[in-house]
Design an enzyme around this catalytic site. Sequence first.
Site, short mmCIF file in Angstrom:
data_model
loop_
_atom_site.label_atom_id
_atom_site.label_comp_id
_atom_site.label_asym_id
_atom_site.label_seq_id
_atom_site.Cartn_x
_atom_site.Cartn_y
_atom_site.Cartn_z
N GLU A 397 4.00 30.50 66.87
CA GLU A 397 4.48 30.76 65.49
C GLU A 397 4.35 32.25 65.14
O GLU A 397 4.02 32.61 64.01
CB GLU A 397 3.71 29.91 64.45
CG GLU A 397 3.75 28.44 64.72
CD GLU A 397 4.83 27.66 63.97
OE1 GLU A 397 5.52 28.26 63.14
OE2 GLU A 397 4.98 26.47 64.27
C1 LIG Z 1 1.56 25.59 74.07
C2 LIG Z 1 2.71 26.41 73.63
C3 LIG Z 1 3.71 25.82 72.85
C4 LIG Z 1 4.83 26.57 72.46
N1 LIG Z 1 5.83 25.95 71.77
C5 LIG Z 1 6.98 26.63 71.53
C6 LIG Z 1 8.11 25.95 70.97
O1 LIG Z 1 8.06 24.76 70.65
N2 LIG Z 1 9.25 26.64 70.79
C7 LIG Z 1 9.34 27.97 71.13
O2 LIG Z 1 10.40 28.54 70.95
N3 LIG Z 1 8.29 28.64 71.66
C8 LIG Z 1 7.12 28.00 71.87
N4 LIG Z 1 6.05 28.66 72.44
C9 LIG Z 1 6.18 30.06 72.79
C10 LIG Z 1 5.41 30.97 71.84
O3 LIG Z 1 6.06 31.00 70.60
C11 LIG Z 1 5.32 32.36 72.52
O4 LIG Z 1 4.41 32.23 73.58
C12 LIG Z 1 4.84 33.42 71.53
O5 LIG Z 1 5.85 33.70 70.60
C13 LIG Z 1 4.45 34.71 72.23
O6 LIG Z 1 5.44 35.15 73.09
P1 LIG Z 1 5.05 35.54 74.61
O7 LIG Z 1 4.27 34.43 75.17
O8 LIG Z 1 6.29 35.96 75.29
O9 LIG Z 1 4.09 36.77 74.48
P2 LIG Z 1 4.53 38.29 74.39
O10 LIG Z 1 5.55 38.46 73.33
O11 LIG Z 1 4.80 38.81 75.73
O12 LIG Z 1 3.18 38.94 73.85
C14 LIG Z 1 2.07 39.26 74.70
C15 LIG Z 1 1.09 40.09 73.88
O13 LIG Z 1 1.73 41.29 73.43
C16 LIG Z 1 1.68 41.37 72.02
N5 LIG Z 1 2.91 41.98 71.54
C17 LIG Z 1 4.19 41.61 71.83
N6 LIG Z 1 5.05 42.39 71.18
C18 LIG Z 1 4.32 43.25 70.44
C19 LIG Z 1 4.64 44.32 69.54
N7 LIG Z 1 5.88 44.62 69.19
N8 LIG Z 1 3.62 44.99 68.98
C20 LIG Z 1 2.35 44.69 69.27
N9 LIG Z 1 1.99 43.70 70.11
C21 LIG Z 1 2.95 42.99 70.67
C22 LIG Z 1 1.51 39.93 71.54
O14 LIG Z 1 0.92 39.89 70.27
C23 LIG Z 1 0.62 39.36 72.63
O15 LIG Z 1 -0.72 39.66 72.38
C24 LIG Z 1 4.91 27.94 72.81
C25 LIG Z 1 3.88 28.54 73.55
C26 LIG Z 1 2.81 27.80 73.95
C27 LIG Z 1 1.74 28.46 74.77
#
Ligand SMILES: Cc1cc2nc3c(=O)[nH]c(=O)nc-3n(C[C@H](O)[C@H](O)[C@H](O)COP(=O)(O)OP(=O)(O)OC[C@H]3O[C@@H](n4cnc5c(N)ncnc54)[C@H](O)[C@@H]3O)c2cc1C
Length: 587
Positions: A397
């Site tokens: 979220e």
């Molecule tokens: C159990 C689970 C259920 C999920 N369910 C859903 C779902 O139903 N539908 C769906 O669409 N997604 C879902 N997700 C995905 C989830 O929304 C994403 O994992 C989340 O948005 C983070 O994206 P990412 O994993 O690519 O991390 P990244 O975006 O790669 O982030 C990695 C780190 O970098 C930081 N970061 C990234 N960009 C920036 C920035 N601009 N400035 C500063 N810091 C930054 C983040 O805060 C984090 O600490 C789910 C994930 C999990 C683990």
Amino acid sequence: METVALRGGSWLFDEVADADVFTPEKLTEEHRLIAKTTEEFINSEVLPHLDRMESKDWEFSRQLIKRAGELGLLGLAAPEQYGGLDLDKKSALVVVEKVSRAASFATTYGGQSNLCVLPITLFGTAEQKSAYLPRLITGEIVGAYALSESGSGSDALAARTRATKQADGSWSLTGEKMWISNGGFADLFIVFAKVDGEQFTAFLVERAFPGVSTGKEEHKMGLHGSSTTPVVLLDARVPAGNVLGEIGRGHKVALNTLNYGRFSLGAMCAGGSKAAVGDAARYAAGRKQFGQPIAIFGAIKHKLGEMTARAYAAECLSYRTAGLIDAALEASAKDGASIAKAFEEFAIEASICKVACTETLDFVLDENVQIHGGNGFVRDYMAERYFRDARVNRIFEGTNEINRLLIPGMLVRRGLKGDLPLVQAARRLQDEILSPGSRSADDGDAPLAPEQRTVTAFKQVALMVVGTALQTYGDTLESQQEVLSCAADILIETYAGESALSRARQSRAAATANAGLHETATRVYVHDAAARVEASAKTALAAMAEGDTLRTLLAALRRVLKPAPVNTVALRRELAEAVTARGGYIL
Ligand SMILES: Cc1cc2nc3c(=O)[nH]c(=O)nc-3n(C[C@H](O)[C@H](O)[C@H](O)COP(=O)(O)OP(=O)(O)OC[C@H]3O[C@@H](n4cnc5c(N)ncnc54)[C@H](O)[C@@H]3O)c2cc1C
């Protein structure tokens, strides 16, 4: 009739009127009945079967969703004409608080009600609503929300899934969505894809459509009873009528869903925090070491007291946010666009709720494991499962980092647009507090007056930091993430502290039985928040100024932020003894 300040973020500039702050004490009988029904359902039909869910018996998860539908829990706010109950967000809050005890099911439930029923209610056409809402609300079909991709999580709008219009007006979607909750058994996916690789758009995609499949279950740290899979779209055929919202306006669907989802996730975590206080208190009362229950040891009392104060602040701010959103909804028209606008108005508060409550829950669950000692580290006890299950709340979220950036970011944007008096307030404050003779007003020793002064000081510190940041960085402020994150922390403490203070004051005014404990929790929270606010402000100011300018700013900070000394050891003991005696959360 209460008058509620209907501007998100306005609490930073105005004295809060207690009548405008919603608290659990103001729940109606109907709310309490919904909470009771949900609690009974979770206790008798979900919690006894966690292992079955964790064995990935998705047929059982479907049955539970169906049961939730029978109980009316899946369409609480959806229109009655589609089978919903058209209830307020306070009803949704009391439900998620109870659902939180079963975190895997809570994820399944949230995927259905917040991430599927809600966006269709807000953005669906009459045909789409008729086609999908009744079956989602009864639990006949299960929904999922497919936004993230392996290369685009936080940067969701960079999705690579592509939609191409066909000669007959239908669409072909190709791409792969990642980490989709309910993926393994959902019948309907809200999929975000770019039309011709450019226009970000939401589509309603049924599993049964040709070219749709889901991948293997992820091996996760926690939430083993919630399905998380990729969704694979290989020339998936989607009818022309299944575009959700407008082509090229998928960000509206995505962001408005999240504006509400963040509040809801926060409220869920506040509920989980309260329950964890009870777990810890009961264990501490029963576990003996050195011939005594560990609950009598000061170190354990300190933990229980702190857990209670933090859970209290989380609860207060999530109820306050529900009240604000409901007031905006009451004042708005009932069409989807107006409802989405009401959510957007309180997007700052929703992000605060998400960050504050998810971090409170992790803190409380970590202390719960610690109080359980070795038993907290083994699977026989729930403490271990709760701890693992909660960790993802800070990731999905919108990660807490992204939400932290959004909080001051939205405030500044609204200030520069003239929707909030940010610039004027920051300028006025600078004139006032940077003059060495100035000092904060002292309005006596009435109960909670010192805490009121401290919360007022938090607002001044927030304005000082945000104002200095605007002055220092101007248009480039967005790139100063460390300063923005410090500002977010100050704003979060301000909103949390003020929410607790208002509720404690209201409890005192109503002479409720445990008004004294409300005051105690508030005093602990606000006193210690002052140290956190000071640390964040110092870090931010030192990044923005140096030499005499920095010294002047730090002197102003010291003049403004002078919390009255409080014996928080004694106050925490009082809270700890109350939760131990009660065997649960007391407020
Ligand atoms: C159990 C689970 C259920 C999920 N369910 C859903 C779902 O139903 N539908 C769906 O669409 N997604 C879902 N997700 C995905 C989830 O929304 C994403 O994992 C989340 O948005 C983070 O994206 P990412 O994993 O690519 O991390 P990244 O975006 O790669 O982030 C990695 C780190 O970098 C930081 N970061 C990234 N960009 C920036 C920035 N601009 N400035 C500063 N810091 C930054 C983040 O805060 C984090 O600490 C789910 C994930 C999990 C683990």
